[in-house]
Design a protein around this motif. Structure first.
Motif, mmCIF file in Angstrom:
data_model
loop_
_atom_site.group_PDB
_atom_site.id
_atom_site.type_symbol
_atom_site.label_atom_id
_atom_site.label_comp_id
_atom_site.label_asym_id
_atom_site.label_seq_id
_atom_site.Cartn_x
_atom_site.Cartn_y
_atom_site.Cartn_z
ATOM 1 N N ASP A 1 1.109 -0.865 -0.003
ATOM 2 C CA ASP A 1 0.003 0.352 0.069
ATOM 3 C C ASP A 1 1.180 1.384 0.317
ATOM 4 O OD1 ASP A 1 0.721 -1.038 2.657
ATOM 5 O OD2 ASP A 1 -0.986 -0.006 3.868
ATOM 6 N N GLN A 2 2.122 1.283 0.695
ATOM 7 C CA GLN A 2 2.671 2.633 0.611
ATOM 8 C C GLN A 2 3.587 2.877 -0.440
ATOM 9 O OE1 GLN A 2 5.903 3.707 3.757
ATOM 10 N NE2 GLN A 2 4.188 3.206 5.503
ATOM 11 N N VAL A 3 3.969 1.414 -0.899
ATOM 12 C CA VAL A 3 4.761 1.292 -2.516
ATOM 13 C C VAL A 3 3.800 1.944 -3.106
ATOM 14 C CG1 VAL A 3 6.234 0.667 -4.396
ATOM 15 C CG2 VAL A 3 6.145 -0.235 -1.698
ATOM 16 N N ASN A 4 2.222 1.922 -3.595
ATOM 17 C CA ASN A 4 1.580 2.346 -4.531
ATOM 18 C C ASN A 4 1.325 3.673 -4.338
ATOM 19 O OD1 ASN A 4 0.626 0.532 -6.538
ATOM 20 N ND2 ASN A 4 -0.230 -0.989 -4.168
ATOM 21 N N MET A 5 1.312 3.783 -2.896
ATOM 22 C CA MET A 5 0.753 5.619 -2.580
ATOM 23 C C MET A 5 2.408 6.429 -3.202
ATOM 24 S SD MET A 5 0.020 5.302 1.117
ATOM 25 C CE MET A 5 0.066 7.777 1.812
ATOM 26 N N THR A 6 4.312 6.077 -2.855
ATOM 27 C CA THR A 6 4.853 6.405 -3.983
ATOM 28 C C THR A 6 4.722 6.588 -5.402
ATOM 29 O OG1 THR A 6 5.923 5.296 -1.834
ATOM 30 C CG2 THR A 6 7.334 5.857 -4.277
ATOM 31 N N MET A 7 3.989 5.522 -5.875
ATOM 32 C CA MET A 7 3.433 5.933 -7.352
ATOM 33 C C MET A 7 2.772 6.345 -7.926
ATOM 34 S SD MET A 7 6.075 3.740 -8.961
ATOM 35 C CE MET A 7 7.533 3.119 -7.534
ATOM 36 N N ASP A 8 1.544 6.858 -7.089
ATOM 37 C CA ASP A 8 0.955 7.962 -6.865
ATOM 38 C C ASP A 8 1.715 8.922 -6.994
ATOM 39 O OD1 ASP A 8 -1.422 5.899 -7.044
ATOM 40 O OD2 ASP A 8 -2.223 5.975 -5.418
ATOM 41 N N MET A 9 2.027 9.200 -5.972
ATOM 42 C CA MET A 9 2.576 11.036 -5.152
ATOM 43 C C MET A 9 3.926 10.875 -6.709
ATOM 44 S SD MET A 9 2.945 10.365 -1.310
ATOM 45 C CE MET A 9 3.781 12.200 -1.644
ATOM 46 N N ILE A 10 4.815 10.020 -7.505
ATOM 47 C CA ILE A 10 5.602 10.591 -7.945
ATOM 48 C C ILE A 10 4.350 10.516 -9.540
ATOM 49 C CG2 ILE A 10 6.979 9.120 -9.209
ATOM 50 C CD1 ILE A 10 8.430 9.511 -6.831
ATOM 51 N N GLY A 11 3.704 10.062 -10.004
ATOM 52 C CA GLY A 11 2.647 10.315 -10.944
ATOM 53 C C GLY A 11 1.951 11.488 -10.497
ATOM 54 N N ALA A 12 1.369 11.875 -9.767
ATOM 55 C CA ALA A 12 1.326 13.847 -9.284
ATOM 56 C C ALA A 12 2.113 14.715 -9.950
ATOM 57 C CB ALA A 12 0.551 13.650 -8.537
ATOM 58 N N VAL A 13 3.424 13.915 -9.469
ATOM 59 C CA VAL A 13 4.609 14.687 -10.013
ATOM 60 C C VAL A 13 4.865 15.426 -11.410
ATOM 61 C CG1 VAL A 13 6.449 16.204 -9.620
ATOM 62 C CG2 VAL A 13 5.613 15.186 -7.768
ATOM 63 N N PHE A 14 5.081 14.015 -11.707
ATOM 64 C CA PHE A 14 5.680 13.148 -13.403
ATOM 65 C C PHE A 14 4.969 13.080 -14.640
ATOM 66 C CE2 PHE A 14 9.285 12.783 -10.450
ATOM 67 C CZ PHE A 14 9.889 13.858 -10.564
ATOM 68 N N SER B 1 0.307 24.795 -7.967
ATOM 69 C CA SER B 1 -1.220 23.005 -7.976
ATOM 70 C C SER B 1 -0.755 21.876 -7.780
ATOM 71 C CB SER B 1 -1.310 23.532 -9.546
ATOM 72 O OG SER B 1 -0.102 22.855 -10.006
ATOM 73 N N ILE B 2 0.883 21.280 -7.624
ATOM 74 C CA ILE B 2 1.383 20.102 -7.618
ATOM 75 C C ILE B 2 1.538 19.529 -6.298
ATOM 76 C CG2 ILE B 2 3.662 18.817 -7.906
ATOM 77 C CD1 ILE B 2 3.290 19.791 -10.991
ATOM 78 N N ALA B 3 2.237 20.826 -5.509
ATOM 79 C CA ALA B 3 2.488 20.495 -4.383
ATOM 80 C C ALA B 3 1.493 20.757 -3.215
ATOM 81 C CB ALA B 3 3.025 22.369 -3.539
ATOM 82 N N SER B 4 0.219 21.271 -3.286
ATOM 83 C CA SER B 4 -2.091 20.813 -2.828
ATOM 84 C C SER B 4 -2.092 19.372 -3.661
ATOM 85 C CB SER B 4 -2.630 21.903 -3.500
ATOM 86 O OG SER B 4 -1.851 22.810 -4.123
ATOM 87 N N ALA B 5 -1.608 19.555 -4.821
ATOM 88 C CA ALA B 5 -1.988 18.011 -4.597
ATOM 89 C C ALA B 5 -2.110 17.114 -3.921
ATOM 90 C CB ALA B 5 -1.587 17.207 -6.031
ATOM 91 N N LEU B 6 -0.372 17.131 -3.785
ATOM 92 C CA LEU B 6 0.118 16.345 -3.122
ATOM 93 C C LEU B 6 0.094 16.300 -1.514
ATOM 94 C CD1 LEU B 6 4.415 16.474 -4.052
ATOM 95 C CD2 LEU B 6 3.144 14.746 -4.295
ATOM 96 N N THR B 7 -0.471 17.197 -0.863
ATOM 97 C CA THR B 7 -0.924 17.654 0.264
ATOM 98 C C THR B 7 -2.348 16.981 0.802
ATOM 99 O OG1 THR B 7 -1.528 20.211 0.029
ATOM 100 C CG2 THR B 7 0.563 18.916 1.424
ATOM 101 N N ASP B 8 -3.184 17.161 -0.579
ATOM 102 C CA ASP B 8 -4.598 16.434 -0.891
ATOM 103 C C ASP B 8 -4.308 15.100 -0.697
ATOM 104 O OD1 ASP B 8 -5.039 19.335 -0.309
ATOM 105 O OD2 ASP B 8 -6.299 19.474 -2.746
ATOM 106 N N TYR B 9 -3.810 14.904 -1.606
ATOM 107 C CA TYR B 9 -3.658 13.135 -1.530
ATOM 108 C C TYR B 9 -3.645 12.534 -0.459
ATOM 109 C CZ TYR B 9 -2.075 8.861 -3.178
ATOM 110 O OH TYR B 9 -1.798 7.277 -2.574
ATOM 111 N N LEU B 10 -2.408 13.199 0.491
ATOM 112 C CA LEU B 10 -1.920 12.844 1.669
ATOM 113 C C LEU B 10 -3.146 13.153 3.038
ATOM 114 C CD1 LEU B 10 1.797 13.556 1.852
ATOM 115 C CD2 LEU B 10 0.990 11.732 2.069
ATOM 116 N N GLN B 11 -3.721 13.689 2.761
ATOM 117 C CA GLN B 11 -4.633 13.943 4.014
ATOM 118 C C GLN B 11 -5.635 12.817 3.442
ATOM 119 O OE1 GLN B 11 -4.189 18.191 4.031
ATOM 120 N NE2 GLN B 11 -5.612 18.465 5.652
ATOM 121 N N SER B 12 -5.712 12.960 2.441
ATOM 122 C CA SER B 12 -6.818 12.168 1.910
ATOM 123 C C SER B 12 -6.790 10.192 2.774
ATOM 124 C CB SER B 12 -6.933 11.832 0.459
ATOM 125 O OG SER B 12 -6.254 10.899 -0.355
ATOM 126 N N LYS B 13 -5.368 10.457 2.665
ATOM 127 C CA LYS B 13 -4.822 9.356 3.092
ATOM 128 C C LYS B 13 -4.681 9.333 4.533
ATOM 129 C CE LYS B 13 -4.328 7.025 -0.899
ATOM 130 N NZ LYS B 13 -5.184 5.827 -1.366
#
Ligand code: B12
Lengths: 469, 216
Positions: free
Chosen positions: A161-174, A448-460
């Protein structure tokens, strides 16, 4: 391959044929069977043809892409890249006391690594913060890696689950996962569990990284006499077998997936049982690993500037230099643990981090070697000055006195002796660290990317207060 | 041969780790009618204690220490028929050991298990990454005197607490002493989570187990 390497290779092939390797992962076992590998229970037995055919599909070299293209680099051939210390749960203070690391230590190291021109890589687990819930420790650390540095991102091995979160976050940036697969944006270590096993977590990590086109470093860390034979030849052959089997599996997951040949095998202290890194055996293991990887045509990882010392000391200095110098002499492509790590990988030290930057600098100078041409041979100047003359005032010396000899930033040289030379060098270390930290500027990350990341983490379920240190 | 001289030779054979000599000596002693309990208590056990002291002085290395322990365990096993009628002979206690869930580091745990069994404990090793529920089951099934929990990752240390809570909830916490260990584990942490003991390495783990068993 010379005769010695051939003997080791041959032993590794016999190990994989006869002893096999355990994969604690039903999905991977199924994959192995599909590819025609003999599986019995959880053990896979590879013929030498099978292993080497799959290994040959791995790329000889590949490019890693940073958020800032200035930090992109190629892994392979004789190119060397350094990465900082990794994974330690403690901070070792100057006085030798140890404390649990916290998130703010991780962030401080991120800044130091970002500031140092020795690294094109940042992140990973610079320290393992004790104030983070293990449920989401890696994603939070990754968030800080992404917001505090635009260098290439080093990842971490973890539960699916954590590695999948990693890929989501890397995806959000790249870009999304379809974009991700085209370019390596994050890389992680995946450990084997010597002797001859890989556990579920490691294989989950490998599966998720490889299927997203992100590189992994297959690394055994066998201990001579405990989890591998006490004789180095056997230890190296066993480690080699594990790494090759791991690499073969990455290619079964996705042909051509970028992968690195790793080795962290070393001795054990036979008086106490402790894992040791500052030993000659570690040097010999990493040398052979590098030679084998190059013979197979694979990028390699190993070495670093680690030490078993319990404090910044004489011992930490000589052990770190011994390992780092050998790592570079062997042209190890990716050298993790190049700065800060101490106490057999159990702690990071800010002081040692700065010292190790100086060690890297010296080793780099050695690596550049001696330039030999008419100008540097200086035969005309030698004739001009003649037998018995002096070079100090020659134009040649004056012109080159700043760039030819290596100069320390923290080490003491020359004839000035103070009352307390030891505290002088410690002062230099502190000064350099402070200078680096005060020069640090956070690289721009679009809002926009920074908030995408913080939103994502808070949603988790990550607490907001953790994201705005 | 005087009994005292005989026992000294037994001790010496243990210290020299001479398996064959030890086996010969022991069967000779039995044949001569020397009390097997005396051989165990005044010979084998004293020999092991001497080995322990030499180990602490770094004169004996870990694999040698383990070998000496295993050698003595084997000899004791072979003496079992002669000893079984004797109530004074028994293992020190049953020690259940595991690396907690999520953690696959097992070298330290294995060493602790080896030294415990070499020093007279019966050890049941549940392996690595063992869930709290499995540990509870085994505690219920085997009723060990001591439970040892290993964690090598700061991120799996909370799983040690979880095991203790699971045992508490099941109402069996008081039935077993708990010792925790592993590189990132500290005495403070052991206290915080309500463990009974802590040891930083394998030989002090044996000392701590002895303390909890009231043997030291
Ligand atoms: C070898 C090793 C591995 C091997 C384990 C092999 C095996 N079969 O056990 C491998 C390579 C598989 C491995 C994997 C990983 N590891 Co590791 N590993 C180590 C290493 C280098 C040595 C551990 C060791 O065996 N020491 C030798 C033994 C004898 O010592 P010991 O375990 O401390 O045990 C002694 C005492 O602690 C005590 N003791 C131990 N257990 C018990 C129990 C009781 C009851 C008692 C009383 C006493 C006691 O007595 C023992 C004997 O004296 C340590 C660094 C270090 N120096 O500790 C990192 C280390 C523990 N690993 C680390 C990490 C991060 C990982 C990985 C996540 C790797 C990664 N890619 O990031 C994975 C995690 C896998 C998992 N899910 O568990 C970190 C931990 C960070 C943290 N959060 O705390 C460390 C500190 C290294 C680092 N800087 O990255 N690892």
């Amino acid at each position: 391959m010379n005769d010695d390497l051939k003997k080791i290779h041959d032993a590794s092939m016999r190990i994989l044929e006869k002893s096999g390797m355990i994969f604690h992962h039903p999905g991977i076992l199924k994959l192995l069977e599909q590819k025609g590998i003999k599986v019995s229970g959880e053990t896979a037995f590879f013929t030498r043809e099978q292993v080497m055919e799959w290994v040959s599909k791995a790329p000889r070299r590949f490019r890693l892409f940073a958020r800032n293209p200035k930090y992109d680099f190629v892994l392979g051939d004789n190119h060397i890249e350094f990465a900082p210390g990794y994974g330690a749960p403690n901070i070792l203070e100057r006085d030798g006391s140890k404390r649990s690391a916290v998130l703010s230590d991780h962030v401080q190291f991120l800044k130091l690594v970002h500031q140092s021109d020795k690294f094109k890589v940042n992140g990973g687990i610079l320290v393992e913060p004790s104030d983070l819930d293990p449920q989401y420790n890696y994603p939070v650390m990754l968030y800080y890696n992404l917001t505090h540095s635009d260098k290439f991102i080093f990842g971490m091995e973890g539960k699916a689950d954590q590695v999948n979160m990693t890929m989501d976050m890397i995806g959000a940036v790249f870009g999304d996962r379809n974009e991700l697969i085209k370019q390596p944006r994050i890389m992680t270590i995946v450990n084997t569990l010597s002797p001859l096993r890989m556990d579920q977590t490691a294989l989950d990590t490998m599966l998720i990284y490889a299927s997203n086109g992100q590189p992994v470093i297959i690394t055994p860390a066998a201990m001579a006499g405990f989890t591998g034979p006490i004789t180095l030849a056997g230890l190296i052959a066993l480690s080699n077998a594990e790494t090759l089997a791991g690499i073969a599996v990455t290619q079964m997951i996705r042909k051509g997936t970028p992968v690195v040949y790793g080795c962290q095998s070393t001795a054990a202290d036979m008086r106490s049982g402790a894992y040791v890194v500052g030993n000659p055996e570690h040097v010999l293991c990493l040398s052979y690993a590098a030679k084998l990887a190059k013979a197979y045509g694979l990028p390699c990882r190993g070495g670093g500037a680690p030490s078993d010392a319990k404090q910044l000391s004489v011992q930490s200095g000589y052990e770190s230099m011994m390992i780092l110098l050998t790592s570079c002499r062997e042209n190890i492509n990716y050298i993790i643990h190049s700065a800060g790590i101490i106490d057999s990988f159990s702690a990071m030290s800010f002081d040692k981090f700065i010292v190790d930057l100086e060690i890297i600098d010296m080793v780099e100078r050695i690596g550049k070697g001696v330039r030999i041409d008419d100008e540097t041979l200086a035969v005309d100047i030698i004739r001009e000055i003649g037998p018995g003359g002096q070079y100090m005032t020659s134009e040649h010396t004056v012109k080159l006195c700043r760039q030819e000899p290596w100069n320390p930033e923290i080490g003491l040289k020359g004839m000035k002796v103070s009352k307390d030379p030891n505290s002088d060098i410690l002062d230099n270390i502190l000064k350099k660290k402070e200078k680096m930290l005060s020069a640090y500027q956070q690289p721009h990350l679009p809002q926009s990317i920074a908030s995408a990341l913080t939103d994502y983490l808070q949603s988790k379920g990550v607490d907001k207060s953790l994201l705005f240190l | 041969m005087e009994t005292e001289e005989y026992l000294n030779r037994v001790i010496d054979a243990v210290v020299r780790m001479d398996k064959k000599d030890l086996a010969d000596l022991v069967s000779k002693g039995i044949a001569q009618g020397i009390d097997p309990l005396l051989i165990v208590n005044e010979g084998l056990t004293l020999g092991l204690r001497k080995v322990g002291v030499l180990f602490a002085d770094e004169a004996i290395f870990l694999p040698e220490l383990v070998l000496a322990g295993q050698m003595v365990t084997e000899v004791m096993e072979s003496l079992k028929p002669q000893l079984s009628g004797d109530k004074n002979y028994k293992k020190k206690g049953l020690f259940l050991i595991a690396t907690v869930k999520g953690d696959v580091h097992e070298i330290g745990k294995n060493l602790v298990a080896l030294l415990l069994s070499a020093s007279g404990y019966e050890v049941v090793d549940l392996g690595k990454s063992v869930p709290a529920e499995t540990i509870l089951e085994k505690v219920n099934e085997l009723s060990p005197q001591i439970l040892g929990l290993s964690a090598l990752l700061s991120t799996t240390m909370p799983a040690q607490r979880e095991v203790i809570q699971t045992l508490e909830e099941a109402g069996v916490r008081e039935k077993v002493k708990i010792i925790v260990g592993g590189a990132p584990v500290t005495r403070d942490w052991a206290r915080e989570i309500g463990a009974d003991g802590y040891a930083e390495d394998a030989s002090t783990a044996v000392d701590d187990a002895d303390r909890l068993m009231g043997l030291s």
